[in-house]
Scaffold this active site. Structure first.
Site, PDB file in Angstrom:
ATOM      1  N   PHE A 156       0.625  -1.130  -0.201  1.00  0.00           N
ATOM      2  CA  PHE A 156      -0.190  -0.574   0.032  1.00  0.00           C
ATOM      3  C   PHE A 156       1.184   1.677  -0.179  1.00  0.00           C
ATOM      4  O   PHE A 156       1.232   1.576   0.816  1.00  0.00           O
ATOM      5  CB  PHE A 156      -0.897   0.070   0.942  1.00  0.00           C
ATOM      6  N   ASP A 241       9.143   3.003   1.923  1.00  0.00           N
ATOM      7  CA  ASP A 241       7.863   3.145   1.943  1.00  0.00           C
ATOM      8  C   ASP A 241       8.393   3.325   3.736  1.00  0.00           C
ATOM      9  O   ASP A 241       7.892   2.113   4.406  1.00  0.00           O
ATOM     10  CB  ASP A 241       6.872   2.859   1.500  1.00  0.00           C
ATOM     11  N   LYS A 270       3.229  10.997   7.278  1.00  0.00           N
ATOM     12  CA  LYS A 270       2.287  10.829   7.632  1.00  0.00           C
ATOM     13  C   LYS A 270       3.089  11.360   9.508  1.00  0.00           C
ATOM     14  O   LYS A 270       2.572  12.764   9.510  1.00  0.00           O
ATOM     15  CB  LYS A 270       2.181   9.201   8.123  1.00  0.00           C
TER      16      LYS A 270
END
Length: 418
Positions: A156, A241, A270
């Site tokens: 994802f 990531d 984030k």
């Protein structure tokens, strides 16, 4: 319906008329691209939220790691307030006085040289794809238009058109083609398959060190180190990531550190914005990010003064090591409790790293969504992924008492079928 009492004495009964009205109003005017639980949060502090009816809920999701430092951390709010009184946006058409410090501090935290700031995680991934291809053509010598990137099944990396082009989740892909070519998918955790997929046209391997959306899946020991060795030997960029796994979540600043791996490129987001503003970044060497020229990539809000001010405070907080240590110590307790639940037959399986876990629940509970709703009734916020898995990602500031209380509620819910 049972009523759960939190340590602070607040109750969490069923959906009230005020909550129902607010939920219906939101659903009437918003696109249905999310399926939120029936709670309407009005304020929050630390690991706790308060809804419009004054009920408190323990947040064990933390904005998918965007709230690693909890809701409204005083240091982050103070940094934002100070910057709000000065300047919030200039665009990259001009320099501003927080930008150089942000780039310098973040590059140093990563052990890298250069930073390209963006806003969201998906933008960071898109940026990395462009940079890797450009690097492949200009530095590695791949023929124009031939560059390929190897990715892992179950990944994802966001929901843009290019990113879902290499997703293995039908829900992310169905109805959104045609897709962007140039990606090769291999099983996550299979270093042999990954090495076999590399060709002379491969410019990068893009991986999550721990796959979050897939259910907090940790690869086999030695996998990341093997991938690092293989990519270095084949002159292929390793892009990590760490948008969810990075900045303290797994008990280290970066999840790659668990195998003493340094990638060629870090993707961050984030928690970098402290739960205050969206901030993301691509961090790498001058050789890699130096392939870009003015006008080839950018963002109006990327690297804005407000974002830089908050991110600088995040970096300063991470420098102390306090939050990484808390994630490691509380994570040990979290996984011990989940193993106890597994041994007792309450949980099918669990896995994770640091203060982060995926919990597989049995069919008798009606799926992860049903468990999340029952947890809400007991004053705890969690969310399901892929049907039967609950993700737990408490803020790193959560107290041990509150963590234990939340896990007690989970055991309580799983002790009886839906």
């Amino acid at each position: 319906m049972s009523v759960a009492v939190t340590p602070a004495g607040a109750a969490s009964p069923g959906v009230t008329s005020a909550t129902g009205d607010a939920v219906r109003a939101a659903e009437a005017r918003s696109a249905r691209n999310y399926h939120p639980l029936p709670v309407v949060i009005a304020s929050a502090e630390g690991a706790w939220t308060t809804d419009i009816d004054g009920r408190r809920h323990l947040d064990l999701l933390a904005g998918y790691s965007a709230l690693n430092f909890g809701h409204g951390h005083p240091r982050l709010i103070a940094a934002a307030k100070t910057q709000l009184d000065r300047v919030t946006l200039t665009s990259r058409a001009f320099h501003h006085d927080r930008f150089a410090d942000f780039c310098t501090e973040l590059a140093d935290l990563c052990g890298m040289e250069t930073v390209l700031p963006m806003n969201t995680g998906a933008e960071a991934v898109e940026t990395a794809v462009k940079v890797a291809r450009k690097w492949g053509y200009r530095v590695k010598g791949v023929a124009p238009g031939a560059a390929r990137i190897v990715v892992a099944a179950g990944n994802f990396h966001g929901r843009t058109t290019t990113v879902v082009s290499f997703s293995s989740d039908p829900g992310a892909r169905d109805g959104f083609g045609p897709f962007t070519p140039g990606f090769d998918t291999v099983p996550f955790g299979d270093a042999d398959a990954l090495e076999a997929a590399l060709t002379d046209d491969t410019v990068a391997v893009l991986l999550e060190p721990v796959q979050g959306e897939a259910g907090v899946c940790v690869p086999p020991a030695g996998y990341l180190a093997r991938v690092r060795e293989t990519t270095a030997r084949r002159n292929v960029l390793l892009i990590a990531d760490e948008i969810q796994s990075g900045l303290g979540r797994t008990g280290r600043t970066f999840a790659c550190e668990h195998e003493q791996v340094t990638p060629d490129v870090y993707l961050l987001g984030k928690a970098l914005g402290g739960g205050v503003v969206p901030v993301s970044a691509v961090v790498s060497s001058r050789e890699v990010l130096g392939v870009l020229r003015p006008g080839q990539h950018g963002s109006t809000f990327g690297g804005n003064p407000l974002a830089c001010a908050v991110a600088l405070e995040v970096i300063a907080m991470l420098r102390t090591g306090e939050f990484q240590q808390r994630a490691a110590e509380l994570g040990t307790r979290l996984h011990a409790r989940l193993h106890e639940m597994t041994a007792a037959g309450l949980v099918e399986a669990s896995r994770g790293r640091g203060l982060w876990a995926g919990v597989d629940v049995a069919d008798r509970h009606g799926g992860g969504g049903a468990v999340a709703r029952r947890m809400l009734e007991r004053g705890v916020l969690v969310k399901d992924t892929h049907g039967s898995t609950i993700r737990l990602a408490p803020p790193l500031v959560i107290t041990e008492q509150d963590l234990e209380w939340g896990l007690d509620r989970l055991a309580e819910v799983l002790a009886r079928p839906a």
